[in-house]
Design an enzyme around this catalytic site. Structure first.
Site, PDB file in Angstrom:
ATOM      1  N   SER A 120      -2.827   0.320   6.500  1.00 43.78           N
ATOM      2  CA  SER A 120      -3.335   0.116   7.864  1.00 43.78           C
ATOM      3  C   SER A 120      -2.274   0.426   8.903  1.00 43.78           C
ATOM      4  CB  SER A 120      -3.817  -1.329   8.028  1.00 43.78           C
ATOM      5  OG  SER A 120      -4.209  -1.590   9.355  1.00 43.78           O
ATOM      6  N   CYS A 137       2.835  -8.234  13.682  1.00 45.64           N
ATOM      7  CA  CYS A 137       4.195  -8.524  13.226  1.00 45.64           C
ATOM      8  C   CYS A 137       5.237  -7.662  13.944  1.00 45.64           C
ATOM      9  CB  CYS A 137       4.278  -8.361  11.710  1.00 45.64           C
ATOM     10  SG  CYS A 137       4.639  -6.700  11.132  1.00 45.64           S
ATOM     11  N   HIS A 152       0.822  -1.210   0.000  1.00 49.26           N
ATOM     12  CA  HIS A 152       0.000   0.000   0.000  1.00 49.26           C
ATOM     13  C   HIS A 152       0.858   1.263   0.000  1.00 49.26           C
ATOM     14  CE1 HIS A 152      -3.841  -2.183   1.573  1.00 49.26           C
ATOM     15  NE2 HIS A 152      -3.761  -2.171   0.258  1.00 49.26           N
ATOM     16  N   GLU A 186      -5.719  -8.021   3.725  1.00 49.89           N
ATOM     17  CA  GLU A 186      -5.192  -9.073   4.594  1.00 49.89           C
ATOM     18  C   GLU A 186      -6.322  -9.823   5.297  1.00 49.89           C
ATOM     19  OE1 GLU A 186      -2.635  -9.728   8.661  1.00 49.89           O
ATOM     20  OE2 GLU A 186      -2.143  -7.956   7.457  1.00 49.89           O
ATOM     21  N   CYS A 214       3.333 -11.936   2.628  1.00 57.18           N
ATOM     22  CA  CYS A 214       4.338 -11.830   3.682  1.00 57.18           C
ATOM     23  C   CYS A 214       4.362 -13.125   4.490  1.00 57.18           C
ATOM     24  CB  CYS A 214       4.014 -10.646   4.598  1.00 57.18           C
ATOM     25  SG  CYS A 214       5.066 -10.568   6.062  1.00 57.18           S
ATOM     26  N   THR A 233      -2.146  -8.595  11.063  1.00 55.55           N
ATOM     27  CA  THR A 233      -0.777  -8.344  11.540  1.00 55.55           C
ATOM     28  C   THR A 233      -0.446  -6.874  11.718  1.00 55.55           C
ATOM     29  OG1 THR A 233       0.145  -8.310   9.291  1.00 55.55           O
ATOM     30  CG2 THR A 233       0.063 -10.451  10.414  1.00 55.55           C
TER      31      THR A 233
END
Length: 316
Positions: A229, A200, A46, A131, A101, A170
């Site tokens: 995000s 993450c 993004h 996601e 990812c 995440t």
């Protein structure tokens, strides 16, 4: 003319994480291997600057697999995709590379493992985010229930309160997730969580860095895209940490200089999909208006690197 003094607190870590770096490399290596055009389902990450740069090199960004021809390679974005997408690509005998990812893939594996054990999943995430769509799409409809807020937890209708597990998007705020997790445990004492936090390392590290610079800064600028995000969460974290003016900017041209009149210090960070080039652009913009002193505030050192898929490391 004498320029007013200004201290820039440069948060570290900031910017590209290992998953974003890997995803961008995947697109570049795919173009090198197969030539242009290479199709990419959704924005690979993004950030408009990154996407535009890859488009110039020969990437074609589309919304759905049906927008891709059968005879050109297609890449799935770093945010992950529902299982139905690679299944359809295989049915059409397409060459595809999954740039999801690895930390998002870990959440997908967790969800599948819990489902195999007969548990219904609850996902903490944002409705409509790629996601979230990808993770919920790992299991059949109804097997993953989405909650976005503590209030959602009170009304979510589960099949069996004794047979539940949860996963999280995440890129959420650690603090916000903590409250929702607590609400889940209060309502469903038997619910099973991940062995290790789903949020993450890069999201956590960038938020900790912001918390360290925000209280001593008159303003916080987060370099990132409005549809990112993790970038939006950094703005929220900075505001909660005590910074009175926290804003998201895509480029230096987006800085609202009138809102910064009279400031003495500014904290700068960048979301996980924003390149350092754009951070430097913002610093240069301040140097043209102020007598700038830059102070790097480092709260963690990142040395994680994810390998690109084997198909890209093999000769064409």
């Amino acid at each position: 003319m004498t320029m007013p003094p200004l201290t820039l607190y440069l948060a570290a870590p900031r910017g590209f994480c290992a998953g974003v770096d890997r995803a961008i490399k995947i697109v570049e290596m795919a173009i090198q291997k197969w030539g242009a055009p290479v199709y990419v389902r959704h924005e690979i990450v993004h950030n408009k600057f990154v996407v535009d740069g890859l488009r110039e090199k020969g990437a074609v960004f589309v919304e759905e697999l049906e927008d891709c021809p059968d005879d050109r390679p297609v890449i799935f974005s770093a945010h992950g995709v529902p299982k139905s997408v690679p299944a359809e690509a295989s049915r059409r005998q397409m060459v595809y590379v999954d740039a999801t990812c690895p930390l998002v893939s870990k959440v997908h594996i967790e969800a599948q493992r819990h489902a195999d054990a007969g548990l219904q999943m609850i996902m903490i995430g944002h409705k409509g985010h790629p996601e979230t769509i990808g993770t919920m799409g790992q299991l059949p409809n109804g097997e993953v229930l989405l909650v976005e807020t503590v209030e959602d937890v009170a009304t979510v209708a589960v099949r069996d309160p004794a047979q539940l597990a949860y996963v999280t998007q995440t890129t959420l705020s650690v603090d916000d997730t903590k409250d929702i997790v607590a609400a889940l445990h209060d309502r469903f004492p038997a619910i099973i969580g991940p062995h290790k936090e789903d949020i993450c390392y890069a999201t956590t590290n960038r938020q900790h860095a912001v918390k360290s610079v925000a209280p001593k800064s008159d303003a916080l600028l987060v370099v990132g895209a409005p549809n990112s995000s993790n970038s939006r969460r950094l703005v929220e974290v900075g505001a909660k940490a005590g910074c009175k003016y926290a804003q998201l900017v895509q480029r230096a041209t987006n800085i609202d200089w009138r809102a910064l009149e009279g400031i003495r210090s500014v904290a700068i960070t960048a979301g996980a999909s924003a390149p350092e080039l754009l951070v430097n652009e913002v610093i240069d913009a301040f140097r043209s208006r102020y007598d700038v002193t830059v102070e790097v505030v480092e709260t963690a050192v990142e040395d994680i690197e994810f390998k690109v898929p084997r198909v890209l490391r093999q000769p064409a």
